[in-house]
Design a protein around this motif. Sequence first.
Motif, PDB file in Angstrom:
ATOM      1  N   LEU A 157       0.807  -1.226   0.000  1.00 56.35           N
ATOM      2  CA  LEU A 157       0.000   0.000   0.000  1.00 56.35           C
ATOM      3  C   LEU A 157       0.835   1.269   0.000  1.00 56.35           C
ATOM      4  CD1 LEU A 157      -2.771  -1.061   2.558  1.00 56.35           C
ATOM      5  CD2 LEU A 157      -2.971  -0.935   0.071  1.00 56.35           C
ATOM      6  N   THR A 158       2.149   1.142   0.082  1.00 56.52           N
ATOM      7  CA  THR A 158       3.013   2.317   0.159  1.00 56.52           C
ATOM      8  C   THR A 158       4.041   2.289  -0.973  1.00 56.52           C
ATOM      9  OG1 THR A 158       4.392   1.123   1.761  1.00 56.52           O
ATOM     10  CG2 THR A 158       2.746   2.648   2.645  1.00 56.52           C
ATOM     11  N   THR A 159       4.704   3.438  -1.160  1.00 55.55           N
ATOM     12  CA  THR A 159       5.663   3.567  -2.259  1.00 55.55           C
ATOM     13  C   THR A 159       7.111   3.525  -1.791  1.00 55.55           C
ATOM     14  OG1 THR A 159       5.516   5.988  -2.074  1.00 55.55           O
ATOM     15  CG2 THR A 159       4.037   4.899  -3.653  1.00 55.55           C
ATOM     16  N   SER A 160       7.325   3.390  -0.486  1.00 51.08           N
ATOM     17  CA  SER A 160       8.693   3.327   0.026  1.00 51.08           C
ATOM     18  C   SER A 160       8.728   2.492   1.290  1.00 51.08           C
ATOM     19  CB  SER A 160       9.230   4.735   0.326  1.00 51.08           C
ATOM     20  OG  SER A 160       8.550   5.305   1.443  1.00 51.08           O
ATOM     21  N   ALA A 161       9.908   1.986   1.613  1.00 50.07           N
ATOM     22  CA  ALA A 161      10.068   1.189   2.829  1.00 50.07           C
ATOM     23  C   ALA A 161       9.791   2.030   4.063  1.00 50.07           C
ATOM     24  CB  ALA A 161      11.477   0.607   2.892  1.00 50.07           C
ATOM     25  N   ALA A 162      10.225   3.295   4.023  1.00 49.28           N
ATOM     26  CA  ALA A 162      10.017   4.179   5.176  1.00 49.28           C
ATOM     27  C   ALA A 162       8.532   4.370   5.457  1.00 49.28           C
ATOM     28  CB  ALA A 162      10.693   5.525   4.923  1.00 49.28           C
ATOM     29  N   ALA A 163       7.759   4.570   4.401  1.00 47.22           N
ATOM     30  CA  ALA A 163       6.316   4.740   4.566  1.00 47.22           C
ATOM     31  C   ALA A 163       5.666   3.454   5.069  1.00 47.22           C
ATOM     32  CB  ALA A 163       5.686   5.173   3.249  1.00 47.22           C
ATOM     33  N   ALA A 164       6.156   2.304   4.601  1.00 48.31           N
ATOM     34  CA  ALA A 164       5.611   1.017   5.033  1.00 48.31           C
ATOM     35  C   ALA A 164       5.829   0.815   6.529  1.00 48.31           C
ATOM     36  CB  ALA A 164       6.252  -0.118   4.241  1.00 48.31           C
ATOM     37  N   PHE A 165       7.012   1.196   7.019  1.00 43.56           N
ATOM     38  CA  PHE A 165       7.292   1.060   8.448  1.00 43.56           C
ATOM     39  C   PHE A 165       6.346   1.925   9.270  1.00 43.56           C
ATOM     40  CE2 PHE A 165      11.136  -1.032   7.098  1.00 43.56           C
ATOM     41  CZ  PHE A 165      11.484  -1.846   8.170  1.00 43.56           C
ATOM     42  N   ALA A 166       6.112   3.157   8.830  1.00 45.00           N
ATOM     43  CA  ALA A 166       5.222   4.049   9.574  1.00 45.00           C
ATOM     44  C   ALA A 166       3.777   3.574   9.519  1.00 45.00           C
ATOM     45  CB  ALA A 166       5.339   5.469   9.027  1.00 45.00           C
ATOM     46  N   LEU A 167       3.342   3.130   8.326  1.00 50.59           N
ATOM     47  CA  LEU A 167       1.969   2.641   8.184  1.00 50.59           C
ATOM     48  C   LEU A 167       1.743   1.405   9.047  1.00 50.59           C
ATOM     49  CD1 LEU A 167      -0.724   2.996   6.549  1.00 50.59           C
ATOM     50  CD2 LEU A 167       0.173   1.279   4.976  1.00 50.59           C
ATOM     51  N   PHE A 168       2.702   0.479   9.020  1.00 53.13           N
ATOM     52  CA  PHE A 168       2.564  -0.728   9.830  1.00 53.13           C
ATOM     53  C   PHE A 168       2.603  -0.391  11.312  1.00 53.13           C
ATOM     54  CE2 PHE A 168       4.254  -4.361  12.162  1.00 53.13           C
ATOM     55  CZ  PHE A 168       3.341  -5.339  11.790  1.00 53.13           C
ATOM     56  N   GLY A 169       3.482   0.553  11.697  1.00 50.93           N
ATOM     57  CA  GLY A 169       3.527   0.973  13.099  1.00 50.93           C
ATOM     58  C   GLY A 169       2.192   1.529  13.563  1.00 50.93           C
ATOM     59  N   GLY A 170       1.542   2.296  12.711  1.00 50.00           N
ATOM     60  CA  GLY A 170       0.221   2.814  13.050  1.00 50.00           C
ATOM     61  C   GLY A 170      -0.820   1.717  13.149  1.00 50.00           C
ATOM     62  N   GLY A 171      -0.752   0.770  12.198  1.00 49.04           N
ATOM     63  CA  GLY A 171      -1.688  -0.350  12.249  1.00 49.04           C
ATOM     64  C   GLY A 171      -1.504  -1.187  13.500  1.00 49.04           C
ATOM     65  N   LEU A 172      -0.246  -1.399  13.882  1.00 46.14           N
ATOM     66  CA  LEU A 172       0.036  -2.176  15.093  1.00 46.14           C
ATOM     67  C   LEU A 172      -0.448  -1.426  16.331  1.00 46.14           C
ATOM     68  CD1 LEU A 172       1.283  -4.798  16.122  1.00 46.14           C
ATOM     69  CD2 LEU A 172       3.500  -3.626  16.226  1.00 46.14           C
ATOM     70  N   LEU A 173      -0.289  -0.112  16.322  1.00 46.61           N
ATOM     71  CA  LEU A 173      -0.826   0.695  17.425  1.00 46.61           C
ATOM     72  C   LEU A 173      -2.347   0.575  17.473  1.00 46.61           C
ATOM     73  CD1 LEU A 173      -0.464   2.715  19.722  1.00 46.61           C
ATOM     74  CD2 LEU A 173      -0.472   4.546  17.993  1.00 46.61           C
ATOM     75  N   GLY A 174      -2.978   0.572  16.295  1.00 44.89           N
ATOM     76  CA  GLY A 174      -4.430   0.385  16.247  1.00 44.89           C
ATOM     77  C   GLY A 174      -4.837  -0.947  16.844  1.00 44.89           C
ATOM     78  N   TYR A 175      -4.051  -2.002  16.574  1.00 47.31           N
ATOM     79  CA  TYR A 175      -4.340  -3.312  17.154  1.00 47.31           C
ATOM     80  C   TYR A 175      -4.231  -3.274  18.676  1.00 47.31           C
ATOM     81  CZ  TYR A 175      -3.059  -7.658  19.331  1.00 47.31           C
ATOM     82  OH  TYR A 175      -2.964  -8.688  20.238  1.00 47.31           O
ATOM     83  N   VAL A 176      -3.182  -2.628  19.210  1.00 49.05           N
ATOM     84  CA  VAL A 176      -3.014  -2.531  20.663  1.00 49.05           C
ATOM     85  C   VAL A 176      -4.208  -1.813  21.283  1.00 49.05           C
ATOM     86  CG1 VAL A 176      -1.614  -1.529  22.513  1.00 49.05           C
ATOM     87  CG2 VAL A 176      -0.488  -2.614  20.555  1.00 49.05           C
ATOM     88  N   MET A 177      -4.623  -0.725  20.656  1.00 56.97           N
ATOM     89  CA  MET A 177      -5.792   0.017  21.144  1.00 56.97           C
ATOM     90  C   MET A 177      -7.034  -0.865  21.118  1.00 56.97           C
ATOM     91  SD  MET A 177      -4.909   3.529  19.083  1.00 56.97           S
ATOM     92  CE  MET A 177      -6.502   4.278  19.350  1.00 56.97           C
ATOM     93  N   TYR A 178      -7.186  -1.619  20.041  1.00 52.56           N
ATOM     94  CA  TYR A 178      -8.336  -2.522  19.885  1.00 52.56           C
ATOM     95  C   TYR A 178      -8.400  -3.545  21.013  1.00 52.56           C
ATOM     96  CZ  TYR A 178     -10.081  -7.075  18.244  1.00 52.56           C
ATOM     97  OH  TYR A 178     -10.665  -8.316  18.169  1.00 52.56           O
ATOM     98  N   ASP A 179      -7.286  -4.231  21.270  1.00 50.69           N
ATOM     99  CA  ASP A 179      -7.302  -5.285  22.289  1.00 50.69           C
ATOM    100  C   ASP A 179      -7.532  -4.711  23.682  1.00 50.69           C
ATOM    101  OD1 ASP A 179      -7.381  -7.933  21.666  1.00 50.69           O
ATOM    102  OD2 ASP A 179      -5.223  -8.255  21.599  1.00 50.69           O
TER     103      ASP A 179
END
Length: 239
Positions: A157-179
């Motif tokens: 979903l991203t155009t660079s590795a740096a963006a992928a790391f940030a997007l995944f970090g946000g998604g993982l934070l969303g998971y922590v909030m969810y649980d």
Amino acid sequence: MVVMEFSVDLNKALVFQVGHLGKAYQEWVHQPIISKESPRFFQNNILEFLTRTVWWAVPTIWLPVVCWFVLTSFRMDQSLPAIALQMLGGIFLWTFIEYCLHRFLFHIKTESYWANTAHYLLHGCHHKHPMDGLRLVFPPAAAAILCFPFFGLAKLLTTSAAAAFALFGGGLLGYVMYDCIHYYLHHGNPSNNQAKYLKRYHMNHHFRIQKLGFGITSSLWDVIFGTLPPAPKASQKSN
């Protein structure tokens, strides 16, 4: 109503029993037992230990991982505003993943022995024992395995590795909030209106209309996809 030809013995390890219910499994698993006690899943002590997770293990284990992904993105010369925006995108994406998993996987209809067994381990146990505090959050070992395909999705979903790391970090934070929110909705006593709404909304899914209301952290996707349950009557409202 499906007639049950097999009866589950609640005093014995449950996992390898529930598959024998066959077509009656769906009806059985959606008749909740209201108790904070944790039933025995496996006779084997190691397997039993792996099914039990205290809620605070989720933020303790995963928040440092979130920080590592965000810091890695920053070290790749991503600007802080870009990282913040990508993290918000990851959190938003998680709410959609959360909804889809809950609706289409966790509530899949099963009948065969192994399908019933797998469903019970994945989500059925939560509906049968909704107040079991040790089986409310996702076991870290299983979550770690799922990180790999989800990080792959972030890269797509991203155009660079740096963006992928940030997007995944946000998604993982969303998971922590969810649980954490999910645990709180079952065991907390909310005082503000939004938290009270979410608790009523989720308890409605467990005890009133289990085929609707699949969001946990938000009802947004239920509104969008038409799975928002009707509001309970005043006499039916609780906490």
